[in-house]
Design an enzyme around this catalytic site. Structure first.
Site, PDB file in Angstrom:
ATOM      1  N   ASP A 101      11.779 -37.198  -1.831  1.00 22.42           N
ATOM      2  CA  ASP A 101      11.071 -36.552  -2.947  1.00 22.42           C
ATOM      3  C   ASP A 101      11.175 -35.036  -2.813  1.00 22.42           C
ATOM      4  OD1 ASP A 101       9.327 -36.267  -0.828  1.00 22.42           O
ATOM      5  OD2 ASP A 101       7.571 -37.086  -1.853  1.00 22.42           O
ATOM      6  N   SER A 102      11.877 -34.563  -1.759  1.00 24.22           N
ATOM      7  CA  SER A 102      12.247 -33.146  -1.677  1.00 24.22           C
ATOM      8  C   SER A 102      13.139 -32.771  -2.865  1.00 24.22           C
ATOM      9  CB  SER A 102      12.959 -32.843  -0.352  1.00 24.22           C
ATOM     10  OG  SER A 102      14.002 -33.768  -0.104  1.00 24.22           O
ATOM     11  N   ASP A 154      12.318 -42.410  -1.439  1.00 20.54           N
ATOM     12  CA  ASP A 154      10.907 -42.025  -1.337  1.00 20.54           C
ATOM     13  C   ASP A 154      10.122 -42.539  -2.536  1.00 20.54           C
ATOM     14  OD1 ASP A 154      10.189 -40.680   0.978  1.00 20.54           O
ATOM     15  OD2 ASP A 154      10.946 -38.744   0.260  1.00 20.54           O
ATOM     16  N   LYS A 175      10.443 -45.440   1.280  1.00 19.53           N
ATOM     17  CA  LYS A 175       9.676 -44.688   2.277  1.00 19.53           C
ATOM     18  C   LYS A 175       8.398 -44.200   1.616  1.00 19.53           C
ATOM     19  CE  LYS A 175      10.941 -40.363   3.847  1.00 19.53           C
ATOM     20  NZ  LYS A 175       9.795 -39.505   3.471  1.00 19.53           N
ATOM     21  N   GLU A 227       4.462 -42.024   2.613  1.00 18.72           N
ATOM     22  CA  GLU A 227       3.785 -41.163   3.591  1.00 18.72           C
ATOM     23  C   GLU A 227       2.395 -41.680   3.924  1.00 18.72           C
ATOM     24  OE1 GLU A 227       3.752 -37.112   2.132  1.00 18.72           O
ATOM     25  OE2 GLU A 227       5.934 -37.076   1.872  1.00 18.72           O
ATOM     26  N   GLU A 237       7.551 -35.920  11.192  1.00 18.36           N
ATOM     27  CA  GLU A 237       7.912 -34.587  10.699  1.00 18.36           C
ATOM     28  C   GLU A 237       7.037 -33.515  11.337  1.00 18.36           C
ATOM     29  OE1 GLU A 237       8.462 -34.224   6.454  1.00 18.36           O
ATOM     30  OE2 GLU A 237       8.597 -32.030   6.557  1.00 18.36           O
TER      31      GLU A 237
HETATM   32  O1  KIV Z   1      11.714 -35.774   1.030  1.00 18.29           O
HETATM   33  C1  KIV Z   1      12.390 -35.589   2.051  1.00 18.29           C
HETATM   34  O2  KIV Z   1      13.478 -34.993   2.035  1.00 18.29           O
HETATM   35  C2  KIV Z   1      11.844 -36.092   3.308  1.00 18.29           C
HETATM   36  C3  KIV Z   1      12.509 -35.660   4.574  1.00 18.29           C
HETATM   37  C4  KIV Z   1      12.254 -34.236   4.842  1.00 18.29           C
HETATM   38  C5  KIV Z   1      12.134 -36.524   5.728  1.00 18.29           C
HETATM   39  O3  KIV Z   1      10.889 -36.824   3.312  1.00 18.29           O
END
Ligand code: KIV
Length: 255
Positions: free
Chosen positions: A34-35, A73, A103, A105, A172
């Site tokens: 989600d980056s 994510d 994934k 959090e 992280e």
């Molecule tokens: O969203 C992302 O890129 C991440 C990584 C930094 C692990 O969760």
């Protein structure tokens, strides 16, 4: 791979072209992070990206990946409201985008949602330590779990995620010594980002490690290229060739 002592490689991708390069370069896992909210959309945090947008990015990556595992994510508020909602979001990611795993959090608080998703046959990767979706709770992007209380909590959360059925967990921005202890205590692999050498694998944001992003340089990023400079020079050359009449030349036209 953890059992064999073979390190696991993970990098982000959000589009077909980048995912194709990452896949062909032999990286084990492609994370549709989600980056994308920061890197692709230019938002300050990961909070604004929607499930629909993540499904779109994941579909682009899945079409490119011939060998890597694609983990997507689940974005902010797509799994926190109800466990059934979490399962629906994960299900959409699998059905509509073709993700291989999701994934999400958080620790103990998201365990019921993880159980529901895993029970439906969807593999889940956990994410502990600095969890960017909680940035407004933390208030800063500083290293997490530096005091005993938070370190103990993270340890318990890691065990809970394993018990809930996660197949791996991202750690992280936590102290390297804590990441090493968690890694030794778990059967599932840990994938570190700013969590030291002793994790079972490592992940970076591809745009950061390629040097595309010049504004963000925490110490855990190693820049393997300076693509910002390479691309800027190429684009400037194109601009000046067009302005000066050097592009196209006669070999680049049709008769
Ligand atoms: O969203 C992302 O890129 C991440 C990584 C930094 C692990 O969760």
């Amino acid at each position: 791979m953890k059992g064999r002592g073979e390190k696991i490689t993970m990098l982000t991708a959000y589009d077909y072209t980048m995912a194709r390069i990452v896949d062909q370069a032999g990286i084990d896992i492609i994370l549709v992070g989600d980056s994308a909210s920061n890197v692709i959309a230019g938002h300050e945090t990961t909070l604004p990206i929607t499930l629909e947008q993540m499904i779109y990015h994941t579909g682009c990556v899945v079409r490119a990946a011939e060998r890597a595992l694609v983990v997507a994510d689940l974005p902010f508020m797509s799994y926190q409201v109800t466990d059934t909602g979490a399962l629906k979001s994960a299900g959409r990611m699998m059905k509509e985008a073709g993700a291989h795993a999701v994934k999400l959090e958080g620790g103990a608080v998201v365990v019921p949602a993880i159980r529901k998703i895993v029970d439906a046959g969807i593999p889940v990767m956990g994410h502990l330590g600095l969890t960017p979706q909680s940035i407004y709770k933390f208030g800063t992007y500083k290293v997490r779990a530096t005091d005993n209380r938070e370190a103990e909590l993270l340890f318990e959360d890691a065990r809970s995620l394993q018990e809930a059925g996660c197949f791996a967990v991202v750690l992280e921005k936590i102290p390297a010594s804590l990441a090493a202890e968690v890694t030794a205590a778990l059967d599932i692999p840990t994938i570190g980002i700013g969590a030291g050498q002793n994790c079972d694998g490592q992940v970076l944001v591809t745009h950061d490690m390629l040097g595309l992003n010049q504004d963000f340089s925490p110490r855990f990023i190693r820049r393997y290229a300076d693509l910002h400079t390479v691309m800027t020079e190429a684009i400037r050359s194109y601009g000046s060739d067009v302005k000066g009449g050097a592009f196209p030349d006669t070999s680049e036209q049709y008769d």
